[in-house]
Design an enzyme around this catalytic site. Structure first.
Site, PDB file in Angstrom:
ATOM      1  N   LEU A   1       0.863  -1.176   0.000  1.00  0.00           N
ATOM      2  CA  LEU A   1       0.000   0.000   0.000  1.00  0.00           C
ATOM      3  C   LEU A   1       0.899   1.226   0.000  1.00  0.00           C
ATOM      4  O   LEU A   1       1.804   1.341   0.826  1.00  0.00           O
ATOM      5  CB  LEU A   1      -0.914  -0.006   1.223  1.00  0.00           C
ATOM      6  CG  LEU A   1      -1.986   1.096   1.267  1.00  0.00           C
ATOM      7  CD1 LEU A   1      -3.261   0.597   1.951  1.00  0.00           C
ATOM      8  CD2 LEU A   1      -1.484   2.361   1.965  1.00  0.00           C
ATOM      9  N   ILE A   2       0.644   2.131  -0.931  1.00  0.00           N
ATOM     10  CA  ILE A   2       1.470   3.327  -1.102  1.00  0.00           C
ATOM     11  C   ILE A   2       0.577   4.555  -0.981  1.00  0.00           C
ATOM     12  O   ILE A   2      -0.473   4.632  -1.635  1.00  0.00           O
ATOM     13  CB  ILE A   2       2.173   3.328  -2.475  1.00  0.00           C
ATOM     14  CG1 ILE A   2       2.935   2.021  -2.700  1.00  0.00           C
ATOM     15  CG2 ILE A   2       3.109   4.527  -2.606  1.00  0.00           C
ATOM     16  CD1 ILE A   2       3.468   1.841  -4.110  1.00  0.00           C
TER      17      ILE A   2
ATOM     18  N   GLY B   1      -0.167   8.751  -1.294  1.00  0.00           N
ATOM     19  CA  GLY B   1       0.250   9.905  -2.088  1.00  0.00           C
ATOM     20  C   GLY B   1       0.716   9.554  -3.479  1.00  0.00           C
ATOM     21  O   GLY B   1       1.813   9.940  -3.894  1.00  0.00           O
TER      22      GLY B   1
ATOM     23  N   SER C   1      -0.836  10.247  -6.524  1.00  0.00           N
ATOM     24  CA  SER C   1      -1.413  10.959  -7.673  1.00  0.00           C
ATOM     25  C   SER C   1      -0.344  11.596  -8.552  1.00  0.00           C
ATOM     26  O   SER C   1      -0.615  11.924  -9.715  1.00  0.00           O
ATOM     27  CB  SER C   1      -2.395  12.035  -7.189  1.00  0.00           C
ATOM     28  OG  SER C   1      -1.729  13.017  -6.413  1.00  0.00           O
ATOM     29  N   SER C   2       0.866  11.759  -8.013  1.00  0.00           N
ATOM     30  CA  SER C   2       1.932  12.391  -8.802  1.00  0.00           C
ATOM     31  C   SER C   2       3.282  12.074  -8.167  1.00  0.00           C
ATOM     32  O   SER C   2       3.366  11.442  -7.113  1.00  0.00           O
ATOM     33  CB  SER C   2       1.732  13.917  -8.859  1.00  0.00           C
ATOM     34  OG  SER C   2       1.825  14.478  -7.562  1.00  0.00           O
ATOM     35  N   GLY C   3       4.345  12.529  -8.819  1.00  0.00           N
ATOM     36  CA  GLY C   3       5.680  12.503  -8.247  1.00  0.00           C
ATOM     37  C   GLY C   3       6.201  11.141  -7.846  1.00  0.00           C
ATOM     38  O   GLY C   3       6.009  10.137  -8.545  1.00  0.00           O
TER      39      GLY C   3
ATOM     40  N   GLY D   1       5.338   9.125  -5.444  1.00  0.00           N
ATOM     41  CA  GLY D   1       4.320   8.116  -5.173  1.00  0.00           C
ATOM     42  C   GLY D   1       3.822   7.436  -6.429  1.00  0.00           C
ATOM     43  O   GLY D   1       3.689   6.202  -6.479  1.00  0.00           O
TER      44      GLY D   1
ATOM     45  N   TYR E   1       8.257  22.185   7.619  1.00  0.00           N
ATOM     46  CA  TYR E   1       8.474  20.947   6.867  1.00  0.00           C
ATOM     47  C   TYR E   1       9.593  20.118   7.489  1.00  0.00           C
ATOM     48  O   TYR E   1       9.440  18.910   7.715  1.00  0.00           O
ATOM     49  CB  TYR E   1       8.815  21.289   5.418  1.00  0.00           C
ATOM     50  CG  TYR E   1       9.101  20.093   4.538  1.00  0.00           C
ATOM     51  CD1 TYR E   1       8.066  19.281   4.094  1.00  0.00           C
ATOM     52  CD2 TYR E   1      10.403  19.783   4.150  1.00  0.00           C
ATOM     53  CE1 TYR E   1       8.320  18.178   3.287  1.00  0.00           C
ATOM     54  CE2 TYR E   1      10.669  18.694   3.354  1.00  0.00           C
ATOM     55  CZ  TYR E   1       9.625  17.901   2.923  1.00  0.00           C
ATOM     56  OH  TYR E   1       9.887  16.798   2.120  1.00  0.00           O
TER      57      TYR E   1
ATOM     58  N   SER F   1      13.006  12.898   3.832  1.00  0.00           N
ATOM     59  CA  SER F   1      13.663  13.899   2.991  1.00  0.00           C
ATOM     60  C   SER F   1      15.047  14.133   3.557  1.00  0.00           C
ATOM     61  O   SER F   1      15.300  13.839   4.732  1.00  0.00           O
ATOM     62  CB  SER F   1      12.863  15.215   3.040  1.00  0.00           C
ATOM     63  OG  SER F   1      13.591  16.301   2.506  1.00  0.00           O
TER      64      SER F   1
END
Length: 273
Positions: A7-8, A10, A12-14, A16, A147, A134
């Site tokens: 299960l991943i 985020g 929708s883009s990038g 992920g 962040y 990050s």
């Protein structure tokens, strides 16, 4: 052996999206989640182009009820990739504590919500948790206070959880990308108003933004970061901490070898001098 399920969050883009496709290409059954499934078009198109299938589910990591609904009915889960996150640009004096809380909700408490719900399934499968943090979870960076605070918190939480989870057969890892060429930067909260609200910090922020533009001109692709994540998913003995590029390894090494903190202060201070 039956196909393993990951299960991943985020997706929708990038990173992920790229990880969902890369994991499916490696033979994983992928549950690709996102807050708004109406944004699944890019993922489904990429999966179709790669000749693989992914299952899309709605998941708002900040909502425990949404997390519970997403995981409902899963008989098996072999891996969780915590990828969903949000950036924020600005400094505390010019922003609000509420802004910081919002960043923490997504980047820290969202990770906790999903990990807590997934752990019983992962314990049953002797699976693994992989959390995308990050380089900002290792080195605090100017105008990224909220962040970096959230990513520091995630790293501390996962570093503390790892030996505990290991006693039940669950491995825990963090992945530290550097600059990645994705939609993440354009979606960073506060970006549009930060400079006009910077006041006495305007010269420093102007210098920081110029440095950031240069860094992202040579950014890693999402696919490159995804390769590191899939390697962790399939490693026999996954490392706890993995950087996704040579640049990320060099950057985090400054902190990891910096006993008194002076090297980091010299490095990041030069960005805004």
């Amino acid at each position: 052996m039956s196909t393993k399920t990951v299960l991943i969050t985020g997706t929708s883009s990038g990173i992920g999206l790229a990880t969902a496709v890369a994991a499916a290409r490696s033979g994983w059954q992928v549950i690709a989640t996102m807050r708004d499934t109406a944004k699944a078009g890019a993922l489904l198109a990429a999966a179709q182009e790669a000749g693989v299938a992914v299952e899309v589910r709605a998941l708002d990591v900040t909502d425990p009820a949404s997390v519970e609904a997403c995981l409902a009915g899963l008989d098996r889960l072999d891996a969780l990739v915590n990828n969903a996150g949000a950036g924020h640009l600005g400094t505390l004096e010019q922003g609000s504590v509420e802004d910081v809380r919002a960043v923490m909700e997504v980047n820290f408490f969202g990770v906790l919500n999903v990990t807590k719900a997934a752990l019983p399934l992962l314990r049953a499968s002797k699976g693994r948790v992989v959390t995308v943090t990050s380089v900002g979870g290792v080195i605090g960076q100017p105008f990224n206070e909220a962040y970096c605070a959230a990513k520091f918190a995630v790293e501390g939480f996962m570093e503390s959880l790892a030996p505990v989870a290991a006693t039940t057969g669950v491995s825990v890892s963090v992945v530290e990308p550097g600059a990645v060429a994705s939609e993440f930067v354009s979606n960073v909260g506060g970006r549009d108003t930060a400079l006009e609200q910077a006041g006495p910090y305007a010269p420093a922020l102007t210098a920081y933004l110029a440095r950031t533009r240069d860094a992202f001109a040579a950014a890693q692709t999402p696919q490159g970061a995804a390769e590191s994540i899939v390697e962790l998913l399939e490693a026999q003995r996954p490392a706890f901490r993995v950087q996704t590029s040579d640049a990320a390894r060099a950057f985090t090494a400054v902190k990891l070898n910096d006993g008194d903190g002076s090297a980091v202060q010299a490095l990041t201070g030069a960005w805004i001098a």
